[in-house]
Design a protein around this motif. Structure first.
Motif, short mmCIF file in Angstrom:
data_model
loop_
_atom_site.label_atom_id
_atom_site.label_comp_id
_atom_site.label_asym_id
_atom_site.label_seq_id
_atom_site.Cartn_x
_atom_site.Cartn_y
_atom_site.Cartn_z
N CYS A 1 0.81 -1.23 0.00
CA CYS A 1 0.00 0.00 0.00
C CYS A 1 0.84 1.27 0.00
O CYS A 1 0.66 2.13 -0.86
CB CYS A 1 -0.94 0.01 1.20
N LEU A 2 1.73 1.39 0.94
CA LEU A 2 2.47 2.65 1.08
C LEU A 2 3.53 2.83 0.01
O LEU A 2 3.66 3.92 -0.56
CB LEU A 2 3.12 2.72 2.47
N TYR A 3 4.31 1.80 -0.26
CA TYR A 3 5.41 1.94 -1.20
C TYR A 3 4.95 2.31 -2.60
O TYR A 3 5.46 3.28 -3.18
CB TYR A 3 6.24 0.64 -1.21
N PRO A 4 3.99 1.59 -3.20
CA PRO A 4 3.57 1.96 -4.56
C PRO A 4 2.97 3.36 -4.66
O PRO A 4 3.21 4.07 -5.62
CB PRO A 4 2.53 0.90 -4.92
N VAL A 5 2.20 3.74 -3.66
CA VAL A 5 1.58 5.07 -3.67
C VAL A 5 2.65 6.15 -3.55
O VAL A 5 2.64 7.15 -4.26
CB VAL A 5 0.52 5.19 -2.55
N PHE A 6 3.63 5.93 -2.67
CA PHE A 6 4.72 6.89 -2.51
C PHE A 6 5.53 7.03 -3.79
O PHE A 6 5.77 8.14 -4.26
CB PHE A 6 5.64 6.47 -1.35
N VAL A 7 5.92 5.91 -4.38
CA VAL A 7 6.76 5.95 -5.58
C VAL A 7 6.02 6.59 -6.75
O VAL A 7 6.60 7.36 -7.51
CB VAL A 7 7.27 4.54 -5.94
N ALA A 8 4.74 6.29 -6.89
CA ALA A 8 3.97 6.82 -8.01
C ALA A 8 3.70 8.32 -7.88
O ALA A 8 3.44 8.99 -8.88
CB ALA A 8 2.65 6.07 -8.16
N THR A 9 3.79 8.87 -6.68
CA THR A 9 3.51 10.30 -6.50
C THR A 9 4.74 11.14 -6.18
O THR A 9 4.64 12.36 -6.16
CB THR A 9 2.48 10.52 -5.37
N VAL A 10 5.87 10.52 -5.94
CA VAL A 10 7.06 11.26 -5.49
C VAL A 10 7.55 12.27 -6.54
O VAL A 10 8.18 13.27 -6.19
CB VAL A 10 8.18 10.30 -5.04
N ALA A 11 7.26 12.05 -7.79
CA ALA A 11 7.71 12.98 -8.83
C ALA A 11 7.08 14.36 -8.67
O ALA A 11 7.66 15.37 -9.09
CB ALA A 11 7.38 12.43 -10.22
N ASP A 12 5.92 14.43 -8.05
CA ASP A 12 5.26 15.72 -7.86
C ASP A 12 5.73 16.46 -6.61
O ASP A 12 5.21 17.53 -6.31
CB ASP A 12 3.74 15.55 -7.82
N LEU A 13 6.70 15.91 -5.91
CA LEU A 13 7.24 16.62 -4.75
C LEU A 13 8.18 17.75 -5.17
O LEU A 13 8.74 18.43 -4.31
CB LEU A 13 7.96 15.65 -3.82
N ASP A 14 8.31 17.96 -6.45
CA ASP A 14 9.15 19.07 -6.92
C ASP A 14 8.49 20.43 -6.70
O ASP A 14 9.09 21.45 -7.00
CB ASP A 14 9.53 18.89 -8.38
N PHE A 15 7.29 20.44 -6.14
CA PHE A 15 6.67 21.72 -5.81
C PHE A 15 7.31 22.34 -4.56
O PHE A 15 7.19 23.55 -4.34
CB PHE A 15 5.16 21.56 -5.59
N ILE A 16 7.98 21.55 -3.75
CA ILE A 16 8.59 22.07 -2.51
C ILE A 16 9.68 23.09 -2.81
O ILE A 16 9.64 24.19 -2.26
CB ILE A 16 9.08 20.92 -1.62
N PRO A 17 10.65 22.81 -3.70
CA PRO A 17 11.63 23.85 -4.03
C PRO A 17 10.99 25.06 -4.70
O PRO A 17 11.46 26.18 -4.56
CB PRO A 17 12.61 23.17 -4.98
N GLN A 18 9.90 24.82 -5.41
CA GLN A 18 9.20 25.91 -6.07
C GLN A 18 8.60 26.87 -5.05
O GLN A 18 8.64 28.08 -5.22
CB GLN A 18 8.10 25.34 -6.97
N ILE A 19 8.08 26.35 -3.96
CA ILE A 19 7.53 27.20 -2.90
C ILE A 19 8.65 27.98 -2.22
O ILE A 19 8.51 29.17 -1.93
CB ILE A 19 6.76 26.34 -1.86
N ILE A 20 9.77 27.33 -1.98
CA ILE A 20 10.88 27.95 -1.26
C ILE A 20 11.55 29.04 -2.09
O ILE A 20 11.80 30.14 -1.60
CB ILE A 20 11.91 26.89 -0.83
N THR A 21 11.84 28.75 -3.36
CA THR A 21 12.59 29.69 -4.19
C THR A 21 11.73 30.57 -5.07
O THR A 21 12.19 31.61 -5.53
CB THR A 21 13.58 28.93 -5.09
N GLY A 22 10.52 30.12 -5.37
CA GLY A 22 9.66 30.89 -6.26
C GLY A 22 9.90 30.59 -7.73
O GLY A 22 9.21 31.11 -8.59
N GLU A 23 10.87 29.75 -8.04
CA GLU A 23 11.17 29.37 -9.42
C GLU A 23 10.32 28.16 -9.81
O GLU A 23 9.92 27.37 -8.96
CB GLU A 23 12.65 29.02 -9.55
N SER A 24 10.08 28.01 -11.09
CA SER A 24 9.26 26.90 -11.57
C SER A 24 10.11 25.65 -11.75
O SER A 24 11.00 25.62 -12.60
CB SER A 24 8.60 27.28 -12.89
#
Length: 109
Positions: free
Chosen positions: A35-58
């Motif tokens: 349950c946890l591993y497949p869901v995490f791996v399939a969604t981890v690519a969208d965690l790139d919004f975190i640097p976007q929030i911090i720096t303001g760059e896309s």
């Protein structure tokens, strides 16, 4: 572009068709793997919004949405988790590559 929920569901559904369980696995570890591993791996690519929030760059759909990152992520994560779950390195790397790749395929369409 699919929502993070669609990516999570696709990872979960794919995990049902992939050989992820070991015959002698505890109930908690089986839940963690299936349950946890497949869901995490399939969604981890969208965690790139975190640097976007911090720096303001896309950053979205940049490095984390590439095949090179997918391959590197799969190899590194398989190396880290192979001992914990007692999987072969190759099997875990391929499963991770497929799950992470599902995110790229959904984003492509």
């Amino acid at each position: 572009m699919p929502s993070p929920l669609a990516h999570a569901v696709s990872g979960y559904v794919l995990a049902k068709f992939l050989p992820l369980t070991q015959p002698r696995t505890s109930r908690r570890r089986r839940w963690e793997i299936l349950c946890l591993y497949p869901v995490f791996v399939a969604t981890v690519a969208d965690l790139d919004f975190i640097p976007q929030i911090i720096t303001g760059e896309s950053f979205h759909r940049g490095l984390t949405h590439s095949l090179i990152f997918t391959l590197g992520f799969s190899l590194i994560l398989a190396f880290i988790l192979r001992k914990r779950w007692q999987f072969s390195y190759n099997k875990l790397a391929w499963i991770t590559f497929i799950l992470y790749g599902s995110h790229l395929v959904l984003d492509f369409f």
